[in-house]
Scaffold this motif. Sequence first.
Motif, mmCIF file in Angstrom:
data_model
loop_
_atom_site.group_PDB
_atom_site.id
_atom_site.type_symbol
_atom_site.label_atom_id
_atom_site.label_comp_id
_atom_site.label_asym_id
_atom_site.label_seq_id
_atom_site.Cartn_x
_atom_site.Cartn_y
_atom_site.Cartn_z
ATOM 1 N N TYR A 111 0.342 10.727 8.491
ATOM 2 C CA TYR A 111 -0.137 10.883 9.873
ATOM 3 C C TYR A 111 -1.658 10.740 9.944
ATOM 4 C CZ TYR A 111 4.358 12.380 11.787
ATOM 5 O OH TYR A 111 5.660 12.425 12.209
ATOM 6 N N SER A 112 -2.188 9.752 9.241
ATOM 7 C CA SER A 112 -3.619 9.436 9.180
ATOM 8 C C SER A 112 -4.424 10.383 8.311
ATOM 9 C CB SER A 112 -4.252 9.380 10.585
ATOM 10 O OG SER A 112 -3.647 8.374 11.375
ATOM 11 N N ASN A 113 -3.820 11.412 7.758
ATOM 12 C CA ASN A 113 -4.548 12.393 6.954
ATOM 13 C C ASN A 113 -4.576 11.967 5.487
ATOM 14 O OD1 ASN A 113 -4.959 14.363 9.139
ATOM 15 N ND2 ASN A 113 -2.736 14.546 9.073
ATOM 16 N N VAL A 114 -5.763 11.963 4.909
ATOM 17 C CA VAL A 114 -5.952 11.533 3.521
ATOM 18 C C VAL A 114 -5.335 12.566 2.581
ATOM 19 C CG1 VAL A 114 -7.665 11.026 1.739
ATOM 20 C CG2 VAL A 114 -8.036 10.253 4.091
ATOM 21 N N PRO A 115 -4.512 12.122 1.624
ATOM 22 C CA PRO A 115 -3.881 13.073 0.704
ATOM 23 C C PRO A 115 -4.819 13.468 -0.433
ATOM 24 C CG PRO A 115 -3.188 10.867 0.149
ATOM 25 C CD PRO A 115 -4.060 10.744 1.382
ATOM 26 N N ARG A 116 -4.411 14.488 -1.148
ATOM 27 C CA ARG A 116 -5.139 14.902 -2.345
ATOM 28 C C ARG A 116 -4.124 15.158 -3.466
ATOM 29 N NH1 ARG A 116 -4.272 19.484 0.451
ATOM 30 N NH2 ARG A 116 -3.954 21.442 -0.690
ATOM 31 N N VAL A 117 -4.627 15.170 -4.691
ATOM 32 C CA VAL A 117 -3.785 15.425 -5.857
ATOM 33 C C VAL A 117 -3.708 16.932 -6.085
ATOM 34 C CG1 VAL A 117 -3.521 15.084 -8.337
ATOM 35 C CG2 VAL A 117 -4.367 13.213 -6.904
ATOM 36 N N VAL A 118 -2.489 17.468 -6.067
ATOM 37 C CA VAL A 118 -2.263 18.894 -6.309
ATOM 38 C C VAL A 118 -2.104 19.163 -7.797
ATOM 39 C CG1 VAL A 118 -0.663 20.808 -5.901
ATOM 40 C CG2 VAL A 118 -1.240 19.235 -4.042
ATOM 41 N N ALA A 119 -1.417 18.260 -8.495
ATOM 42 C CA ALA A 119 -1.202 18.404 -9.934
ATOM 43 C C ALA A 119 -1.036 17.029 -10.539
ATOM 44 C CB ALA A 119 0.034 19.263 -10.216
ATOM 45 N N ARG A 120 -1.384 16.910 -11.818
ATOM 46 C CA ARG A 120 -1.239 15.628 -12.499
ATOM 47 C C ARG A 120 -0.912 15.837 -13.966
ATOM 48 N NH1 ARG A 120 -6.385 12.568 -11.460
ATOM 49 N NH2 ARG A 120 -6.865 14.221 -9.984
ATOM 50 N N LEU A 121 -0.170 14.889 -14.516
ATOM 51 C CA LEU A 121 0.074 14.784 -15.951
ATOM 52 C C LEU A 121 -0.127 13.328 -16.325
ATOM 53 C CD1 LEU A 121 3.326 16.788 -16.875
ATOM 54 C CD2 LEU A 121 0.976 17.327 -17.533
ATOM 55 N N THR A 122 -0.700 13.080 -17.494
ATOM 56 C CA THR A 122 -0.864 11.714 -17.958
ATOM 57 C C THR A 122 -0.482 11.626 -19.430
ATOM 58 O OG1 THR A 122 -3.201 12.120 -18.470
ATOM 59 C CG2 THR A 122 -2.706 11.178 -16.299
#
Length: 247
Positions: A111-122
């Motif tokens: 809805y036009s709102n920029v997301p962010r990363v809550v958690a990540r694994l690499t």
Amino acid sequence: MALLRFALIGFVIVFLLPAALSLLVWKLGEHPASWREANWSSAAVLPAAADDDEAAVYIMAARTGGLKGALSEHSWIVVKPQGAARYERFDKVGWGSPIRRNGYPADGRWYSNVPRVVARLTGEAAERAIPRIRAAIDAYPFAANGGYRIFPGPNSNSFVAHVLRSVPELGAVLPPAAVGRDYPVDGRLVSLDAEARELRASLFGYAGFAIGARSGLELQFLGLVAGIDPLRGLLKVPGFGSLSITG
């Protein structure tokens, strides 16, 4: 009576006033009038999938649309096996297919709102986690048509929270504004996660609490979350989410 009055004042200060202020701030901002007018394109938050051979897992969140965006976020899951040239995205939404796969760009605006990363694994950790994530997605008990309710759940955040609990190596909980994350999709009103060191209780998503290494201390009421996470220096404020108190 004095105790009841004190509890009522505390409830107003801790839950209602922050929520009302968040609604006011949201109303003063500019937002698309409908989903048709909203921007759903990539926000370029994630690196290009083809630029890195490593496996990756991301839990994403962004404010949702309409007035509910003042108090709530939508979350989703993104995976990329080792060597893959594209990300895969999984959402539970109230329209379309039960579990939507690649319905939007991996890091698309919501809805036009920029997301962010809550958690990540690499890397290797992500490669080991991806089969478990897929299994948790397949095992989600409300995946069928009709398995969605905006409040108190099960909704999009209930789905992602289910995956996070099923794959504890992701090492995260959804942000406080992810309304529906505390809905007990397994039917258990009280749960103790020894691996995550978390004790959670939820009255079907209407009220509850959580205490543990990942959540800190949380009180939940009608989807609003108030609390403190001293390990990460965060204050959890209804409507606003997690605010840093460490400067």
